[in-house]
Every structure is written in structure tokens, then in C-alpha cells.
Design a protein around this motif. Structure first.
Motif, short mmCIF file in Angstrom:
data_model
loop_
_atom_site.label_atom_id
_atom_site.label_comp_id
_atom_site.label_asym_id
_atom_site.label_seq_id
_atom_site.Cartn_x
_atom_site.Cartn_y
_atom_site.Cartn_z
N VAL A 182 -20.34 54.97 34.41
CA VAL A 182 -21.47 55.66 33.77
C VAL A 182 -20.97 56.60 32.69
O VAL A 182 -21.47 56.61 31.55
CB VAL A 182 -22.29 56.43 34.83
CG1 VAL A 182 -23.20 57.43 34.17
CG2 VAL A 182 -23.09 55.47 35.67
N LEU A 183 -19.94 57.40 33.02
CA LEU A 183 -19.43 58.34 32.03
C LEU A 183 -18.79 57.61 30.87
O LEU A 183 -18.96 57.99 29.71
CB LEU A 183 -18.43 59.29 32.68
CG LEU A 183 -19.05 60.27 33.68
CD1 LEU A 183 -18.00 61.17 34.28
CD2 LEU A 183 -20.12 61.09 33.02
N GLY A 184 -18.05 56.52 31.16
CA GLY A 184 -17.41 55.78 30.08
C GLY A 184 -18.43 55.20 29.12
O GLY A 184 -18.30 55.33 27.90
N ILE A 185 -19.47 54.57 29.67
CA ILE A 185 -20.49 53.98 28.80
C ILE A 185 -21.25 55.06 28.05
O ILE A 185 -21.54 54.95 26.86
CB ILE A 185 -21.46 53.13 29.65
CG1 ILE A 185 -20.80 51.81 29.97
CG2 ILE A 185 -22.75 52.87 28.91
CD1 ILE A 185 -21.74 50.81 30.57
N GLY A 186 -21.55 56.17 28.73
CA GLY A 186 -22.35 57.21 28.09
C GLY A 186 -21.61 57.91 26.98
O GLY A 186 -22.20 58.29 25.97
N LEU A 187 -20.30 58.09 27.15
CA LEU A 187 -19.55 58.87 26.17
C LEU A 187 -18.91 58.02 25.09
O LEU A 187 -18.28 58.54 24.20
CB LEU A 187 -18.46 59.68 26.87
CG LEU A 187 -18.97 60.72 27.87
CD1 LEU A 187 -17.83 61.34 28.61
CD2 LEU A 187 -19.79 61.77 27.17
N TYR A 188 -19.07 56.69 25.18
CA TYR A 188 -18.36 55.84 24.23
C TYR A 188 -19.00 55.91 22.85
O TYR A 188 -20.20 55.72 22.69
CB TYR A 188 -18.35 54.39 24.72
CG TYR A 188 -17.81 53.43 23.70
CD1 TYR A 188 -16.44 53.39 23.44
CD2 TYR A 188 -18.66 52.60 22.97
CE1 TYR A 188 -15.94 52.53 22.50
CE2 TYR A 188 -18.15 51.74 22.03
CZ TYR A 188 -16.78 51.71 21.79
OH TYR A 188 -16.28 50.87 20.86
N GLY A 189 -18.20 56.17 21.86
CA GLY A 189 -18.62 55.99 20.47
C GLY A 189 -19.60 57.01 19.94
O GLY A 189 -20.24 56.77 18.93
N SER A 190 -19.75 58.15 20.61
CA SER A 190 -20.63 59.18 20.04
C SER A 190 -20.19 60.53 20.57
O SER A 190 -19.51 60.63 21.59
CB SER A 190 -22.09 58.92 20.43
OG SER A 190 -22.22 59.04 21.82
N ASN A 191 -20.62 61.56 19.86
CA ASN A 191 -20.19 62.90 20.27
C ASN A 191 -20.98 63.40 21.47
O ASN A 191 -20.43 64.02 22.36
CB ASN A 191 -20.35 63.88 19.11
CG ASN A 191 -19.37 63.58 18.02
OD1 ASN A 191 -18.27 63.10 18.30
ND2 ASN A 191 -19.75 63.83 16.78
#
Length: 500
Positions: A182-191
Motif C-alpha cells: 500500500v505504501l509503495g503504490i501510494g508513494l510511487y511517482g509523486s510527492n
């Protein structure tokens, strides 16, 4: 447009009303039981009303959506919404929880805590099926664990602490992978984190990263809807739990894993899913064969039913792996159908245990004389479990078969091989079901026991088993009940991601 927050009400009502149980007077358990029962029935009626009047079947998008900012610091929203995929499991949750509360009438020890935990579980399950935000999904997923652990470790059988610890280790270990994903997908590619399902569904990742995410989510969901080799907590847990807890575990908790597979792994990570799908199918066929043949070797009645439910979950995995319209619809139908059948089998095993106080099958025998009603219901529902035509299990497994055979993704020989192995699994199912019936009800072992000692099932137990039996027959005769709910949504998922 309807502005009443239906879903928030449905999610929050059980636990908030359940916390009032502790303010009820001490005297007697009857008041507490009736109070819990009324909350469950009211909640079920509320859910049915909201879905009947405010849910349109032909719209594959999110409906009844709600979006409130919850924590400003890191853009955490309270996002709820349902579509064709989650409406079936939510109604199933309401139905099974109401019947499990009714099944738990004999519980007298600490009954206030027991019923509060049942209601808290209710909230967590509906919340995880209705959430549209990854972090909220994770929080509801975790919130589910605590009531189950307490219900196991306080009202279980002899080895209850061992099985409760095993359960919490497995599921919490799986949840770590879920949180990382969840954290990986949520934080990927954006601030700032994007956790909204709708925006994430349109995001694309590098293939290697997507595969890593997929493996993380797959481990988390493989623990929950047991996929071999992460299934070993299930027989222990089911063998020790009180049978109303077993109804909730088999009916709803296992379905959360399958739902998560469709909702996150298929919708959010389609490329990795198309890579992993053949492996899912292979694992699913192995699981059907393995669990069915392990179930034959179990002496413990509840463990035998638990392995049978592991075997039935294999069909769901195969349906998810065959990336076809038919296969996915069959998987969703099997989710609903096994939710009913598994809960009913555990309930009947529990009631016959209440009569006989025997756990092991080789000590039983000849029970059909003394408890004919339980024997009748047990026979009918075992037939439903072994996929008798006219019951819901048959329709679901047949549709999964069709989905595998018509799949465009695989070559002819692998498809023939897999359907052949699945057919062997479907031959093994009647073997353990019927041998279970034979060892319990036929023969002459308990003939010489004093017959006044047993009494047949009362109106309450008869009501529970018949009201589970009716939807099984209904879905078997007219499966469009369930298929019309999910059809549009399934087409949308497949068309958007796999046929582009």
C-alpha cells in the motif's frame, strides 16, 4: 443524487451500537442477545434498503460514493463507495453475521464482550469491502484481526491459545506485506501520497516494480483466502473456534482475501496479473486436489470441513487467473455460494457437537436415528458442497470451467490438462463429503446410548440452517441474482485493462 451518507452509516452503526452493550444492565444474557440480534437485523435491512433504492445495476462506476478528509497531514480520506464487485460480499456479510449471532445463543460466558466483538467484526468486514482508499482498506483489514483473535482465544476449544496465536502470526505477517504494498503504490511517482483507487487504477508502473508490488499483495491475500502453502492456520483455527466464529471465518473472512485479489491485484496491477495468471491457475488446481485429498485423512470433523473450504477456494483462484469474463463471474459467484455453504456446514457441525460432545469422526456413528432433522440438513448441505446440480456450488464451478476452457490466453493442451485435473478434484469432493456423512450418521455405534440424552434441533437451529439453505437453492436455480450484480463491473475491469 442522494446526499445521505448511507455507507458511513452502515459501516459505523454496528460498532457504535455495540459499544452500548457495556452499558446494558448486568442481569441475564437475554437482553444482550436480543439487542445484538436487533442491531444485526436493522443493519441488514438498512443495507438492503440502501442497495435496492440507491444502487443502479447498469452502472459499472462507483456508486454511493463518500469522500471526507480525515487526516490533513498526509491526505488521508474516509472514502467509501460500492460497485458491482463489492455489493455481493457486503450483503453476504450482513446475512451471515445475523445468522451467526442467532447461532451463538448458547454462549453465556462473558456474553457482552462476545456480542460486542461480533458487532465490531461486522463493521470491519463491511468497511473493508466498501472502502475506496488503500490506507482505509488496510486499516479495516487490520481492524478485523483483533475481534477474531479474542473470539478464538476466549471461546475456543482445548488448544485455543495455540490456534489463536498461529492465526494472528500468519495474518499479521501477511498484513505487513499488505502495508508495504500500500505504501509503495501510494508513494510511487509523486510527492504526496495518492491512495484513491480511481486514480491508482489509471497509473502505470515499470514492469519489475509492478511485479514486486504484485508479489507483496499476493502474499497478503494468499494468507487470508488460504492459497497453498500459506493455508495451515485455517484447519487449526476452524478446529478450535466456537462454531458461530467459524461461520464468520468461513463465510466472510476467507472471502476478503479473494475480494482483495480481484480489487487490488487485477484492477490496480493488470500487467503483472497477466504475467502471474498461469501460475495462479496451476496453484489453484494443485490446491483443489491437495486439500480434497488431505480432507479425507482428517479425523476431526471441523478440520475436515475446513480443508474442504480450502479446496473450494481453489476454484476462486482459478477463476481469477483465467482472465475471462466467464471465469471472473464464476469466481465471484463461488465467493457468494461458498460463503453460504461453508457457514452452514460449520453451523451444523457445531450443533451436532453440542448434542454429542464428540469431535472425532471415528467415535461417531448412527446419529441419524437420534437427530433426524440435523441429519437431513447436513445431508442436503453436504450435497450442495459437493456441487450437486441445482445448488449454487454446481453453477459456480461450471462457470469457472467454462471460463478456463474459453480463455483466449492459454493454449489448448494446458487448458485440457488443467480441466482434467480440476475434474479429478471434483471427483474427490464427493468422496470426503459422503464418507463424512457415513461416519457420522450411519452405522450402529450410538444405538446403545440412552436415546433420551439427545434431542433434535430446535426451531432456532432449524431456522438458521433453512435460511442458509434457501439462498443456496435460489442461486443454484437462478444464478442471475448474483451475476447481474457483478456482470457490468467484470466487463469493465477486463475491457479496460486486459483487452486494450
Amino acid at each position: 443524487m442522494n446526499y445521505f451518507p448511507w455507507l458511513t452509516t452502515i459501516v459505523v452503526l454496528p460498532i457504535s451500537a455495540g459499544s452500548l452493550i457495556f452499558f446494558l444492565p448486568h442481569r441475564g444474557n437475554k437482553l444482550i442477545k436480543w439487542y445484538t440480534m436487533c442491531i444485526c437485523i436493522f443493519e441488514l435491512l438498512l443495507t438492503t434498503y440502501a442497495f435496492c433504492y440507491h444502487f443502479r445495476l447498469d452502472d459499472p462506476l462507483i456508486q454511493l460514493a463518500e469522500d471526507y478528509k480525515w487526516i490533513n497531514f498526509f491526505d488521508f480520506y474516509w472514502r467509501l463507495g460500492i460497485d458491482g464487485l463489492s455489493i455481493g460480499p457486503i450483503l453476504l456479510t450482513g446475512f451471515i453475521t445475523t445468522l451467526a449471532t442467532l447461532a451463538a445463543w448458547p454462549v453465556t460466558r462473558d456474553s457482552r464482550l462476545f456480542h460486542f466483538l461480533m458487532l465490531a467484526m461486522y463493521s470491519g468486514q463491511i468497511g473493508s469491502f466498501a472502502s475506496r482508499d488503500l490506507l482505509l482498506f488496510f486499516i479495516m483489514w487490520e481492524f478485523e484481526l483483533i475481534p477474531v483473535y479474542l473470539l478464538l482465544s476466549m471461546w475456543g476449544g482445548k488448544k485455543r491459545l495455540y490456534s489463536a496465536t498461529k492465526f494472528i502470526l500468519y495474518t499479521a505477517g501477511g498484513s505487513i506485506f499488505l502495508l508495504i504494498g500500500v505504501l509503495g503504490i501510494g508513494l510511487y511517482g509523486s510527492n504526496e501520497p495518492t491512495l484513491n483507487f480511481e486514480t491508482l487504477a489509471n497509473q502505470s508502473y515499470p514492469v519489475a516494480l509492478e511485479i514486486i508490488f504484485y508479489i507483496g499483495f499476493l502474499i497478503a491475500f494468499a494468507v487470508k483466502s488460504p492459497i497453498i502453502p500459506l493455508h495451515t492456520w485455517l484447519p487449526d483455527t476452524h478446529g478450535e473456534a466456537h462454531y458461530s466464529t467459524c461461520m464468520l471465518l468461513a463465510g466472510i473472512l476467507l472471502k476478503m482475501g479473494a475480494y482483495g485479489l480481484v480489487r487490488i491485484n487485477m484492477e490496480l496491477l493488470p500487467h503483472a496479473h497477466s504475467i502471474f495468471a498461469p501460475w495462479l491457475i496451476i496453484v489453484g488446481t494443485m490446491q483443489i486436489i491437495y486439500a480434497a485429498s488431505t480432507s479425507l485423512g482428517q479425523r476431526n470433523l471441523k478440520k475436515r470441513i475446513a480443508y474442504s473450504s480450502v479446496s473450494h477456494m481453489g476454484f476462486i483462484i482459478i477463476g481469477i487467473g483465467s482472465i475471462t469474463d466467464t471465469g471472473l463471474n464464476g469466481a465471484i459467484l463461488q465467493i457468494i455460494s461458498h460463503g453460504f455453504i461453508g457457514a452452514a456446514l460449520f453451523f451444523l457441525a457445531g450443533t451436532s457437537y453440542d448434542r454429542m460432545r464428540l469431535v472425532y469422526l471415528d467415535e461417531m456413528g448412527g446419529m441419524a436415528i437420534s437427530i433426524p432433522k440435523i441429519f437431513t440438513m447436513f445431508s442436503i448441505l453436504s450435497m450442495a458442497s459437493l456441487a450437486l446440480p441445482g445448488m449454487s456450488g454446481f453453477v459456480a464451478e461450471l462457470i469457472v470451467f467454462f471460463g478456463i476452457i474459453t480463455s483466449q490466453k492459454y493454449f489448448l493442451m494446458p487448458k485440457i490438462l488443467i480441466t482434467f485435473v480440476m475434474a479429478i478434484g471434483m471427483i474427490l469432493t464427493p468422496i470426503y463429503s459422503l464418507s463424512m456423512l457415513r461416519q457420522m450418521f450411519y452405522g450402529y455405534k450410538l444405538f446403545n446410548a440412552p436415546s433420551s440424552y439427545f434431542f433434535d434441533s430446535g426451531p432456532r437451529e432449524l431456522f438458521v440452517s433453512i435460511s442458509i439453505f434457501l439462498p443456496v437453492i435460489g442461486i443454484g436455480l437462478y444464478p442471475d441474482f448474483v451475476l447481474s450484480l457483478s456482470g457490468e463491473k467484470v466487463e469493465t475491469i477486463l475491457y479496460n485493462f486486459f483487452y486494450r
